[in-house]
Design a protein around this motif. Structure first.
Motif, PDB file in Angstrom:
ATOM      1  N   LEU A 562      29.773 -20.487  -0.884  1.00 34.53           N
ATOM      2  CA  LEU A 562      30.567 -19.358  -1.374  1.00 34.53           C
ATOM      3  C   LEU A 562      29.929 -18.422  -1.696  1.00 34.53           C
ATOM      4  N   ASP A 563      30.319 -17.031  -1.336  1.00 36.65           N
ATOM      5  CA  ASP A 563      29.466 -15.923  -1.414  1.00 36.65           C
ATOM      6  C   ASP A 563      29.247 -15.583  -2.829  1.00 36.65           C
ATOM      7  N   ARG A 564      28.114 -14.572  -3.076  1.00 39.90           N
ATOM      8  CA  ARG A 564      27.833 -14.195  -4.209  1.00 39.90           C
ATOM      9  C   ARG A 564      28.891 -13.242  -5.128  1.00 39.90           C
ATOM     10  N   GLU A 565      29.775 -12.959  -4.226  1.00 37.18           N
ATOM     11  CA  GLU A 565      30.802 -12.042  -5.087  1.00 37.18           C
ATOM     12  C   GLU A 565      31.649 -12.924  -5.881  1.00 37.18           C
ATOM     13  N   LEU A 566      31.868 -14.187  -5.402  1.00 41.31           N
ATOM     14  CA  LEU A 566      32.584 -15.392  -5.908  1.00 41.31           C
ATOM     15  C   LEU A 566      31.785 -15.593  -7.152  1.00 41.31           C
ATOM     16  N   ALA A 567      30.562 -15.791  -7.209  1.00 44.66           N
ATOM     17  CA  ALA A 567      29.785 -16.502  -8.167  1.00 44.66           C
ATOM     18  C   ALA A 567      29.838 -15.516  -9.240  1.00 44.66           C
ATOM     19  N   ALA A 568      29.637 -14.141  -8.985  1.00 45.30           N
ATOM     20  CA  ALA A 568      29.554 -13.063  -9.906  1.00 45.30           C
ATOM     21  C   ALA A 568      31.008 -13.024 -10.750  1.00 45.30           C
ATOM     22  N   ALA A 569      32.270 -13.539 -10.006  1.00 45.22           N
ATOM     23  CA  ALA A 569      33.598 -13.373 -10.681  1.00 45.22           C
ATOM     24  C   ALA A 569      33.930 -14.705 -11.433  1.00 45.22           C
ATOM     25  N   LEU A 570      33.089 -15.770 -11.179  1.00 44.01           N
ATOM     26  CA  LEU A 570      33.482 -16.936 -11.690  1.00 44.01           C
ATOM     27  C   LEU A 570      33.729 -16.767 -13.230  1.00 44.01           C
ATOM     28  N   SER A 571      32.509 -16.436 -13.922  1.00 41.40           N
ATOM     29  CA  SER A 571      32.256 -16.626 -15.411  1.00 41.40           C
ATOM     30  C   SER A 571      33.541 -15.658 -16.060  1.00 41.40           C
ATOM     31  N   THR A 572      33.900 -14.654 -15.364  1.00 39.52           N
ATOM     32  CA  THR A 572      34.927 -13.636 -15.766  1.00 39.52           C
ATOM     33  C   THR A 572      36.106 -13.653 -15.627  1.00 39.52           C
ATOM     34  N   ASP A 573      36.408 -13.966 -14.277  1.00 36.09           N
ATOM     35  CA  ASP A 573      37.913 -13.866 -13.404  1.00 36.09           C
ATOM     36  C   ASP A 573      38.506 -15.060 -13.396  1.00 36.09           C
ATOM     37  N   PRO A 574      39.494 -15.259 -14.225  1.00 35.93           N
ATOM     38  CA  PRO A 574      40.152 -16.711 -14.064  1.00 35.93           C
ATOM     39  C   PRO A 574      40.886 -16.954 -12.685  1.00 35.93           C
ATOM     40  N   GLY A 575      41.248 -15.699 -11.982  1.00 37.32           N
ATOM     41  CA  GLY A 575      41.965 -15.851 -10.660  1.00 37.32           C
ATOM     42  C   GLY A 575      40.560 -16.080  -9.445  1.00 37.32           C
ATOM     43  N   ALA A 576      39.575 -15.674  -9.627  1.00 35.32           N
ATOM     44  CA  ALA A 576      38.282 -16.139  -8.838  1.00 35.32           C
ATOM     45  C   ALA A 576      38.269 -17.529  -8.980  1.00 35.32           C
ATOM     46  N   ARG A 577      38.315 -18.134 -10.104  1.00 35.50           N
ATOM     47  CA  ARG A 577      37.941 -19.516 -10.586  1.00 35.50           C
ATOM     48  C   ARG A 577      39.217 -20.233  -9.646  1.00 35.50           C
ATOM     49  N   ALA A 578      40.184 -19.877  -9.811  1.00 34.50           N
ATOM     50  CA  ALA A 578      41.464 -20.575  -9.311  1.00 34.50           C
ATOM     51  C   ALA A 578      41.281 -20.661  -7.681  1.00 34.50           C
ATOM     52  N   VAL A 579      40.946 -19.618  -7.284  1.00 33.21           N
ATOM     53  CA  VAL A 579      40.876 -19.627  -5.699  1.00 33.21           C
ATOM     54  C   VAL A 579      39.315 -20.264  -5.321  1.00 33.21           C
ATOM     55  N   THR A 580      38.343 -20.249  -6.099  1.00 27.09           N
ATOM     56  CA  THR A 580      37.316 -21.123  -5.836  1.00 27.09           C
ATOM     57  C   THR A 580      37.614 -22.424  -6.078  1.00 27.09           C
ATOM     58  N   GLY A 581      38.446 -22.965  -6.941  1.00 28.11           N
ATOM     59  CA  GLY A 581      38.757 -24.304  -7.063  1.00 28.11           C
ATOM     60  C   GLY A 581      39.676 -24.869  -5.982  1.00 28.11           C
ATOM     61  N   MET A 582      40.604 -24.171  -5.616  1.00 27.62           N
ATOM     62  CA  MET A 582      41.445 -24.438  -4.228  1.00 27.62           C
ATOM     63  C   MET A 582      40.269 -24.535  -3.010  1.00 27.62           C
ATOM     64  N   ILE A 583      39.493 -23.750  -2.738  1.00 25.97           N
ATOM     65  CA  ILE A 583      38.649 -23.931  -1.621  1.00 25.97           C
ATOM     66  C   ILE A 583      37.891 -25.191  -1.821  1.00 25.97           C
ATOM     67  N   VAL A 584      37.212 -25.474  -2.965  1.00 30.44           N
ATOM     68  CA  VAL A 584      36.285 -26.562  -3.139  1.00 30.44           C
ATOM     69  C   VAL A 584      37.362 -28.062  -2.893  1.00 30.44           C
ATOM     70  N   ALA A 585      38.438 -27.855  -3.502  1.00 31.14           N
ATOM     71  CA  ALA A 585      39.354 -29.067  -3.083  1.00 31.14           C
ATOM     72  C   ALA A 585      39.611 -29.168  -1.783  1.00 31.14           C
ATOM     73  N   LEU A 586      40.051 -28.420  -1.012  1.00 30.26           N
ATOM     74  CA  LEU A 586      40.303 -28.109   0.240  1.00 30.26           C
ATOM     75  C   LEU A 586      39.077 -28.737   1.149  1.00 30.26           C
ATOM     76  N   ALA A 587      37.788 -28.265   0.847  1.00 36.36           N
ATOM     77  CA  ALA A 587      36.575 -28.587   1.658  1.00 36.36           C
ATOM     78  C   ALA A 587      36.450 -30.016   1.310  1.00 36.36           C
ATOM     79  N   TRP A 588      36.545 -30.317   0.145  1.00 36.43           N
ATOM     80  CA  TRP A 588      36.364 -31.642  -0.518  1.00 36.43           C
ATOM     81  C   TRP A 588      37.458 -32.822   0.660  1.00 36.43           C
ATOM     82  N   GLN A 589      38.659 -32.338   0.801  1.00 33.73           N
ATOM     83  CA  GLN A 589      39.548 -33.245   1.578  1.00 33.73           C
ATOM     84  C   GLN A 589      39.307 -33.210   2.966  1.00 33.73           C
TER      85      GLN A 589
END
Ligand code: C2E
Ligand code: CA
Ligand code: CA
Length: 639
Positions: A562-589
């Motif tokens: 996951l790119d560092r843009e997402l990393a930077a947004a994670l702690s502050t942006d709930p939208g970024a957290r939601a997207v990241t959560g979705m990607i992680v779940a998909l990757a896990w599947q």
């Protein structure tokens, strides 16, 4: 004897016909003048002696000779086509003898009416007319022969029959002189034929040389694909303008590069590509203000715009060019759409290659802007260009291995709090003092065609410095876009790993989405080849810009980073957290691991951990360091 006989024959062929006609035209009018003069002289002498009917023959002869003389004037002959000349010469051959017979018959008719003095005159006139006729036909020996026979035979026989006291001497003299004259004619004709043959040979050689030269020139200056100017020809045009006298009228040089051409070639085949290039070449030529244009190579064209244009007008012309290229191109029922980037430069009194470099720098900028941008080379671009050229030369000339060093950034596993891998990050030095980050030299490595060499060096050195078989580390290296489509590259790098005594399974190859998009089909095949050799594959910079989730399913991936843009947004942006959560779940599947990079704070790390990401990379865990330092920290942590 055969040789002797051959030279009586007139040669065939257009060139000879023309040569004969020309030669006749220089002599025949004079010959007819002699005939006219002699006919009038005879008529005048016999005026009171001969009957009117015979006297009236002279004006007829005069009229016919005058008309023939006029017909054979050189200026008229030069205008007649060769077919007509052939007919004229044949007619002359056929009729010349008969005309001589008419003249002789007329003289014979007059003879009985003359006194001895008038008869002497007739002898004299016949002899002179015959000499003139034979000399006049020096290059037409058959005609000369017929004329000679037509005059000499009947007249000599007649002289012998007259019982003149000197008849035998006179007849002999005439026959002898005729024979000598005919022999001379024969020799002259032989020389004429030789001269004409060598002239024809020379003309043929000259023509062949000219043809060769023009074919050679065509080959050297015509682009075989578009039929227009090639690189050499358009550069020659540019050179001409550079050396021209008027500085104010220097043209504008535009470099034009098609976007999406490769896609046409790959999708519709090379015939479509060729068709596109020819069409583009035609369209460029039809844009108002284009004074010359040609293909430099590949899908790149050079165009010269009118020197009288100011900046605004040339931009209008360039936009017209861009619009012309955007018009769909039909090919075999398909509609091809392309656009092109344009770099413009007002040609200045330097060399063609400097002009090209400047226009190329503008083109480079235009291509970065994308979507068929038009960029004008400005004063401020000069500094950047000079620096780029210098660095380009340095990069091109250097021994890459000596000017390269690697920094390693740890990849940290939060579950075990241990470093599990190292990512190799390249630094290049133009002088051994200043070290540049990849952002500064990767494009140059690409432009100089040294990305493959760079990757091989990085891989070999990473293995040698990190020794994964001893340390148990997984090493990551970054692949350039071209590596992903380079033929046989999986074998090449597998060989390097084996020679180092390592296992491909300990090497993670990082590829970016952008590299995959260049040529998705070949890239996918290459990833499979990497996988078959045992390498692991990570998709780098995921989530930076536009990312496609479907490729996660279609490609043989072991990890997404996951790119560092997402990393930077994670702690502050709930939208970024939601997207990241979705990607992680998909990757896990899909059975693909996830890591995150550019983690700079504990808050970011905590947010990532909360989403189930355990592999982390970033300044928070460790900066890129030289091997000794990176491994020292690693060894301490293990201890
Ligand atoms: P990358 O693969 O995404 O590498 C990570 C980049 O982010 C590195 O920059 C690294 O120094 C930087 N970085 C790491 N942690 C942090 C952080 O916490 N915050 C911030 N702001 N940055 C961080 P670098 O070394 O300049 O590399 C840039 C890019 O150049 C790399 O991006 C990679 O795509 C490419 N690259 C690096 N080495 C090579 C190489 O050997 N070959 C090829 N083809 N590309 C390379
Ligand atoms: Ca990377
Ligand atoms: Ca990255």
């Amino acid at each position: 004897m055969r040789c002797f006989g051959r030279h009586w024959q007139q040669r065939r062929g257009d060139a000879f016909t023309e040569a004969y006609a020309q030669s006749v035209s220089h002599r025949a009018p004079l010959l007819y003048l002699v005939v006219i003069f002699n006919a009038l002289l005879v008529d005048w002498c016999f005026l009171h002696a001969a009957p009117l009917a015979l006297l009236l023959v002279a004006p007829v002869i005069v009229l016919m000779a005058a008309s023939r003389a006029r017909y054979w004037l050189p200026s008229r002959v030069a205008r007649r086509p060769v077919e007509q000349l052939r007919i004229d010469i044949q007619a002359m051959q056929r009729l010349g003898g008969w005309a001589a017979l008419v003249f002789v018959a007329w003289s014979l008719g007059l003879y009985p009416y003359g006194d001895p003095g008038q008869r002497e005159l007739l002898h004299f006139v016949i002899a002179v007319t015959m000499f003139a006729a034979i000399l006049g036909m020096a290059h037409a020996p058959q005609t000369a022969l017929r004329l000679g026979l037509a005059f000499t035979l009947p007249w000599s026989l007649f002289v012998l029959a007259t019982g003149h006291p000197d008849a035998v001497a006179m007849a002999l003299a005439q026959v002898f002189v005729t024979a000598v004259l005919l022999t001379m004619t024969h020799i002259q004709h032989r020389d004429f034929v030789r001269l004409e043959l060598s002239r024809q040979l020379l003309a043929r050689r000259e023509r062949q040389t000219a043809e060769l030269a023009s074919a050679h020139y065509r080959q050297a200056t015509v682009d075989h694909l578009t039929g227009g100017r090639n690189r050499r020809a358009i550069l020659a045009c540019l050179e001409e303008h550079l050396t021209g006298p008027d500085d104010a009228m220097r043209p504008w040089l535009a470099l034009f590069d098609l976007d999406g051409f490769k896609h046409v070639n790959d999708t519709y085949g090379h015939a479509a590509g060729d068709h596109v290039l020819s069409t583009v070449n035609l369209r460029i030529g039809s844009v108002p203000g284009v004074s010359a244009h040609g293909r430099l190579g590949g899908d790149e064209f050079a165009i010269l715009f009118d020197g009288s244009f100011d900046t605004e007008t040339v931009m209008v012309a360039a936009r017209a060019l861009s619009a012309a290229i955007r018009e769909p191109i039909a090919f075999n029922g398909a509609t091809l759409r392309l656009c092109g980037s344009i770099g413009l430069h007002r040609v200045k009194g330097t060399t063609a290659s400097t002009c090209l470099e400047r226009a190329d720098a503008a083109l480079y900028k235009a291509k970065e802007l994308g979507d068929g941008a038009i960029v004008l080379f400005g004063e401020e671009d000069e500094v950047a260009l000079q620096r780029r050229i210098t660095v380009m030369r340095q990069f091109n000339d250097c021994a890459l291995g000596e000017r390269l060093r690697l920094l390693y950034q740890p990849i940290y596993d939060c579950r075990t709090s241990r470093v599990v891998g190292m990512e190799a990050l390249a630094r290049w030095s133009p002088d051994g003092v200043e070290w540049q980050a990849p952002g500064e030299f990767l494009a140059i490595a690409d432009a100089t065609g040294r990305t493959g060499e760079l990757t091989r060096l990085v891989l070999a050195r990473t293995l040698a410095e990190c020794r994964p078989w001893e340390t148990g580390l997984e090493v990551s290296i970054n692949l350039a876009a071209r590596d992903v489509v380079r033929e046989g590259f999986a074998e090449t790098i597998a060989q390097i790993v084996i020679e180092a005594g390592a296992s491909p399974a300990s090497v993670m190859l990082e590829v970016t989405e952008r590299a995959l998009q260049l040529d998705p089909r070949r890239a996918a095949a290459q990833l499979i080849a990497f996988r078959e050799k045992g390498f692991r594959i990570a998709l780098d910079d995921f989530g930076a810009g536009w990312s496609s989730l479907s490729q996660l399913r279609d490609l043989p991936l072991d990890r997404i980073k996951l790119d560092r843009e997402l990393a930077a947004a994670l702690s502050t942006d709930p939208g970024a957290r939601a997207v990241t959560g979705m990607i992680v779940a998909l990757a896990w599947q899909l059975g693909i691991g996830c890591s995150i990079e550019g983690v700079e704070t504990e808050a970011q790390a905590a947010a990532a951990r909360a989403l189930g990401i355990h592999l982390m990379q970033g300044y928070h865990f460790g900066r890129p360091e030289l091997a000794a330092e990176a491994l020292r920290v690693y060894a301490q942590a293990v201890a």
